[in-house]
Design a protein around this motif. Sequence first.
Motif, PDB file in Angstrom:
ATOM      1  N   ARG A  93      -6.184  -7.985  16.083  1.00 36.61           N
ATOM      2  CA  ARG A  93      -7.493  -7.515  15.587  1.00 36.61           C
ATOM      3  C   ARG A  93      -7.538  -7.584  14.067  1.00 36.61           C
ATOM      4  NH1 ARG A  93     -10.210  -2.861  13.756  1.00 36.61           N
ATOM      5  NH2 ARG A  93      -8.237  -1.757  13.540  1.00 36.61           N
ATOM      6  N   GLN A  94      -6.460  -7.162  13.428  1.00 37.11           N
ATOM      7  CA  GLN A  94      -6.424  -7.215  11.969  1.00 37.11           C
ATOM      8  C   GLN A  94      -6.496  -8.657  11.459  1.00 37.11           C
ATOM      9  OE1 GLN A  94      -6.727  -4.739  10.033  1.00 37.11           O
ATOM     10  NE2 GLN A  94      -6.152  -2.938  11.238  1.00 37.11           N
ATOM     11  N   GLU A  95      -5.827  -9.570  12.174  1.00 36.75           N
ATOM     12  CA  GLU A  95      -5.863 -10.974  11.762  1.00 36.75           C
ATOM     13  C   GLU A  95      -7.274 -11.543  11.923  1.00 36.75           C
ATOM     14  OE1 GLU A  95      -3.509 -15.202  12.639  1.00 36.75           O
ATOM     15  OE2 GLU A  95      -2.922 -13.363  13.707  1.00 36.75           O
ATOM     16  N   ILE A  96      -7.917 -11.207  13.032  1.00 34.01           N
ATOM     17  CA  ILE A  96      -9.283 -11.686  13.266  1.00 34.01           C
ATOM     18  C   ILE A  96     -10.230 -11.121  12.214  1.00 34.01           C
ATOM     19  CG2 ILE A  96     -11.235 -11.576  14.873  1.00 34.01           C
ATOM     20  CD1 ILE A  96      -9.038 -11.537  17.116  1.00 34.01           C
ATOM     21  N   ASN A  97     -10.080  -9.842  11.899  1.00 29.47           N
ATOM     22  CA  ASN A  97     -10.954  -9.241  10.894  1.00 29.47           C
ATOM     23  C   ASN A  97     -10.759  -9.881   9.524  1.00 29.47           C
ATOM     24  OD1 ASN A  97     -12.275  -7.548  12.628  1.00 29.47           O
ATOM     25  ND2 ASN A  97     -11.110  -5.709  12.092  1.00 29.47           N
ATOM     26  N   GLY A  98      -9.537 -10.288   9.219  1.00 36.22           N
ATOM     27  CA  GLY A  98      -9.320 -11.017   7.979  1.00 36.22           C
ATOM     28  C   GLY A  98     -10.102 -12.309   7.948  1.00 36.22           C
ATOM     29  N   PHE A  99     -10.160 -12.991   9.091  1.00 36.70           N
ATOM     30  CA  PHE A  99     -10.948 -14.224   9.158  1.00 36.70           C
ATOM     31  C   PHE A  99     -12.430 -13.923   9.007  1.00 36.70           C
ATOM     32  CE2 PHE A  99     -13.630 -17.079  11.620  1.00 36.70           C
ATOM     33  CZ  PHE A  99     -13.323 -18.303  11.027  1.00 36.70           C
ATOM     34  N   ILE A 100     -12.931 -12.870   9.688  1.00 34.84           N
ATOM     35  CA  ILE A 100     -14.360 -12.542   9.609  1.00 34.84           C
ATOM     36  C   ILE A 100     -14.751 -12.214   8.173  1.00 34.84           C
ATOM     37  CG2 ILE A 100     -16.104 -10.834  10.306  1.00 34.84           C
ATOM     38  CD1 ILE A 100     -14.647 -10.690  13.030  1.00 34.84           C
ATOM     39  N   ARG A 101     -13.910 -11.460   7.485  1.00 31.41           N
ATOM     40  CA  ARG A 101     -14.241 -11.068   6.108  1.00 31.41           C
ATOM     41  C   ARG A 101     -14.233 -12.256   5.154  1.00 31.41           C
ATOM     42  NH1 ARG A 101     -10.534  -6.529   7.523  1.00 31.41           N
ATOM     43  NH2 ARG A 101     -11.850  -4.691   7.884  1.00 31.41           N
ATOM     44  N   ASN A 102     -13.503 -13.291   5.484  1.00 33.33           N
ATOM     45  CA  ASN A 102     -13.363 -14.434   4.570  1.00 33.33           C
ATOM     46  C   ASN A 102     -13.729 -15.756   5.229  1.00 33.33           C
ATOM     47  OD1 ASN A 102     -11.880 -13.082   2.158  1.00 33.33           O
ATOM     48  ND2 ASN A 102     -10.752 -12.383   3.968  1.00 33.33           N
ATOM     49  N   GLY A 103     -14.512 -15.691   6.322  1.00 31.51           N
ATOM     50  CA  GLY A 103     -14.782 -16.884   7.104  1.00 31.51           C
ATOM     51  C   GLY A 103     -16.130 -17.505   6.834  1.00 31.51           C
ATOM     52  N   PRO A 104     -16.739 -18.074   7.867  1.00 31.89           N
ATOM     53  CA  PRO A 104     -17.926 -18.908   7.670  1.00 31.89           C
ATOM     54  C   PRO A 104     -19.241 -18.161   7.647  1.00 31.89           C
ATOM     55  CG  PRO A 104     -17.302 -18.947   9.973  1.00 31.89           C
ATOM     56  CD  PRO A 104     -16.283 -18.076   9.264  1.00 31.89           C
ATOM     57  N   PHE A 105     -19.214 -16.832   7.774  1.00 32.59           N
ATOM     58  CA  PHE A 105     -20.456 -16.070   7.907  1.00 32.59           C
ATOM     59  C   PHE A 105     -21.209 -16.001   6.582  1.00 32.59           C
ATOM     60  CE2 PHE A 105     -17.638 -14.493  11.247  1.00 32.59           C
ATOM     61  CZ  PHE A 105     -18.448 -14.642  12.352  1.00 32.59           C
ATOM     62  N   ASP A 106     -22.519 -15.837   6.675  1.00 33.11           N
ATOM     63  CA  ASP A 106     -23.354 -15.707   5.485  1.00 33.11           C
ATOM     64  C   ASP A 106     -23.171 -14.359   4.804  1.00 33.11           C
ATOM     65  OD1 ASP A 106     -24.984 -18.267   5.684  1.00 33.11           O
ATOM     66  OD2 ASP A 106     -25.337 -17.377   7.657  1.00 33.11           O
ATOM     67  N   ALA A 107     -22.787 -13.356   5.569  1.00 38.54           N
ATOM     68  CA  ALA A 107     -22.516 -12.017   5.054  1.00 38.54           C
ATOM     69  C   ALA A 107     -21.645 -11.307   6.087  1.00 38.54           C
ATOM     70  CB  ALA A 107     -23.807 -11.244   4.802  1.00 38.54           C
TER      71      ALA A 107
END
Length: 410
Positions: A348-362
């Motif tokens: 979960r922590q690894e996935i959240n790292g991706f979400i915070r720094n990934g392809p999303f607009d915000a």
Amino acid sequence: MVDQLTRAAGVRRRCLAVAALTLLTTAAALPAPSTAEPAPRWTGTWETAPSGTAKVPSDATIRNVVHLSVGGRAVRVRVSNRLGADPLRLDTVTVALRRSGVRPGAAAAPGSLRTVTFGGATSVTVPAGEDRVGDAVELAVPADADLLVSVHTPRDAGRATYHRDAFRTSYLAEHGNRAADVDAAAYTATVSHWYYVTGVDVLRPGGAGSVVAFGDSLTDGTGSTPDTDHRWPDLLSARLRGLPPQRRPGVLNAGISGNRLLREGAGPSALTRFDADATLRDGVRTVIVLEGVNDLKGKPPETDAGAFARGYRRLVARAHTLGIRVIGATLTPFAGYRDWTPAREDLRQEINGFIRNGPFDAVADFDAVVRDPAHPDRILPAYDPGDHLHFDDAGAKALADSIDLTDLLR
């Protein structure tokens, strides 16, 4: 998966064709707007996502109670047989504002009941795997109103496409076509699901559009108080009430309890249903994605962080092709829940790292909002209804209050 994606693509094409036809007929059906206001546009005001099928009594009328986010001068409804195996015949569909006052139940506000037509006909047959959007209905509806959508099937229609966890009481008249009843006398039974109806649009001026909350039970409302509209998307809509009507977006809830990002299960996977439940809804400008906890704890669980990353990228890329922004919500803690393990927490922590720094607009950092600072793998006790996974009304409000409206309305 290939067959499911092919089927979803067919649904998308048919939805677009029906929407285009309805837009062409609306101008002739409704009075022309004043030149002093922006041109009216269809905007989603309420949604639920099909999650499965269920048996309903033959020759019964279901009066679905749905809560609108924004108002307009006309409405239209979407009915679905997307998960059904046989053609669905609906011989009457009506809409009405719910009567105001204490314990309004299934009674319609006097003078507000209207029959919904489909291509001018009062009945419609919906093929298996498809949706149908009704014609424009001249009915002015205010923001934050309850709408009654009543549906009668003339015979055994097989298993009904439905949304299982409505957290809202609807009503059943067990014998005969009572869709046109204004009073509630025939509606002697209650149900806790929404049957057949999956969306309501309103015709309103301006370009505020709508926001889709796309997710699982955390978005669907598990843990919130039934019949209070305290799911976090409802409370986000309440935050937006202070905006001028032409700037306030509709808020649509496309949560399905048990839904997964990558695999079929409780409803089609997020990858399969994203277009039908999010990008192709009317007026959508922004989607908030909160999906993945059920993949972490599912049977079998997903253990590859790269699979999550690829899934999120697919959703974002699809939305961007349609000019829709995507806000990624971090996955919230669930230590104490029966399926939690330290390895799943690490993932979960690894996935959240991706979400915070990934392809999303915000990013909506829901994890940071609800975690217990003393035990960051757990939800704050003040937000925990007791299962250590979902959120009570206070937790739902914390999520809604944390969303940056600048990101939402951009």
